[in-house]
Design an enzyme around this catalytic site. Sequence first.
Site, PDB file in Angstrom:
ATOM      1  N   GLY A  46       0.836  -1.196   0.000  1.00 42.73           N
ATOM      2  CA  GLY A  46       0.000   0.000   0.000  1.00 42.73           C
ATOM      3  C   GLY A  46       0.868   1.241   0.000  1.00 42.73           C
ATOM      4  N   GLN A  51       2.893   9.859   1.295  1.00 42.01           N
ATOM      5  CA  GLN A  51       4.182   9.185   1.162  1.00 42.01           C
ATOM      6  C   GLN A  51       4.920   9.557  -0.124  1.00 42.01           C
ATOM      7  OE1 GLN A  51       2.466   5.135   2.282  1.00 42.01           O
ATOM      8  NE2 GLN A  51       4.573   5.028   3.024  1.00 42.01           N
ATOM      9  N   CYS A  97       6.989  -0.070   6.737  1.00 42.29           N
ATOM     10  CA  CYS A  97       6.501   1.145   6.100  1.00 42.29           C
ATOM     11  C   CYS A  97       7.517   1.606   5.060  1.00 42.29           C
ATOM     12  CB  CYS A  97       6.290   2.231   7.161  1.00 42.29           C
ATOM     13  SG  CYS A  97       5.703   3.787   6.493  1.00 42.29           S
ATOM     14  N   LEU A  98       7.034   1.936   3.870  1.00 41.61           N
ATOM     15  CA  LEU A  98       7.916   2.407   2.809  1.00 41.61           C
ATOM     16  C   LEU A  98       8.593   3.730   3.169  1.00 41.61           C
ATOM     17  CD1 LEU A  98       5.726   1.514  -0.291  1.00 41.61           C
ATOM     18  CD2 LEU A  98       7.752   0.300   0.546  1.00 41.61           C
ATOM     19  N   HIS A 139      -3.215   1.067   8.447  1.00 44.02           N
ATOM     20  CA  HIS A 139      -1.906   1.680   8.236  1.00 44.02           C
ATOM     21  C   HIS A 139      -2.018   2.873   7.280  1.00 44.02           C
ATOM     22  CE1 HIS A 139       2.594   1.382   7.925  1.00 44.02           C
ATOM     23  NE2 HIS A 139       2.345   1.990   6.771  1.00 44.02           N
ATOM     24  N   GLU A 140      -2.730   2.693   6.167  1.00 41.44           N
ATOM     25  CA  GLU A 140      -2.838   3.768   5.168  1.00 41.44           C
ATOM     26  C   GLU A 140      -3.728   4.913   5.662  1.00 41.44           C
ATOM     27  OE1 GLU A 140      -0.632   3.627   2.962  1.00 41.44           O
ATOM     28  OE2 GLU A 140      -0.186   1.502   3.118  1.00 41.44           O
ATOM     29  N   HIS A 143      -1.652   7.013   7.796  1.00 38.69           N
ATOM     30  CA  HIS A 143      -0.801   7.906   6.995  1.00 38.69           C
ATOM     31  C   HIS A 143      -1.531   9.189   6.609  1.00 38.69           C
ATOM     32  CE1 HIS A 143       3.142   6.347   6.290  1.00 38.69           C
ATOM     33  NE2 HIS A 143       2.698   5.158   5.938  1.00 38.69           N
TER      34      HIS A 143
END
Length: 175
Positions: A46, A51, A97-98, A139-140, A143
Amino acid sequence: MPVLEIVKYPAPVLLQRAEEVREVDGALQKQIDEMIETLYAAPGLGLAAPQVGDSRRFFVYDLSVQEEEPVARKGPLVVLNPEILEMEGEEVSDEGCLSIPGYHEKVKRAYRVLLRGLDREGKEIRIEGEGLLARLFQHEVDHINGVLMVERFSSLKKDIFFRKFKKMLKQGESF
């Protein structure tokens, strides 16, 4: 199609609440396509707009690399202006996490969620997710609310993370 740069912690865009998507137009569709390419190149499951430096409330995801996920949940898919309506159960699992590459930690999340938002055409959708899909949604949505997974760590794990991060900064390194 260009791959976008993934913003790394502690960039300010990651720490602020994103703005609602107000218009579904060609520019947004291009951004969605570029984010999907970026997601695959990363690789990740995702990717939220903040991000990649875009302070709007949407994310893209694709669980097709996860064989245990049902076919109906394979994508790539996008959710604009997501909102979690229901949460139930609890599970603790590894999460990454990216925007904090290479760092994984156990995070407690709801096992099941009901998510409401808009698809890429602007039509309302509701998606129920369990397990990994529920974790991804939480998670998203975090963000786009300016919350990183670090905020979900235990006090001890959070302290270890910040000590490691400060040490990396002193040494001129980054994630």
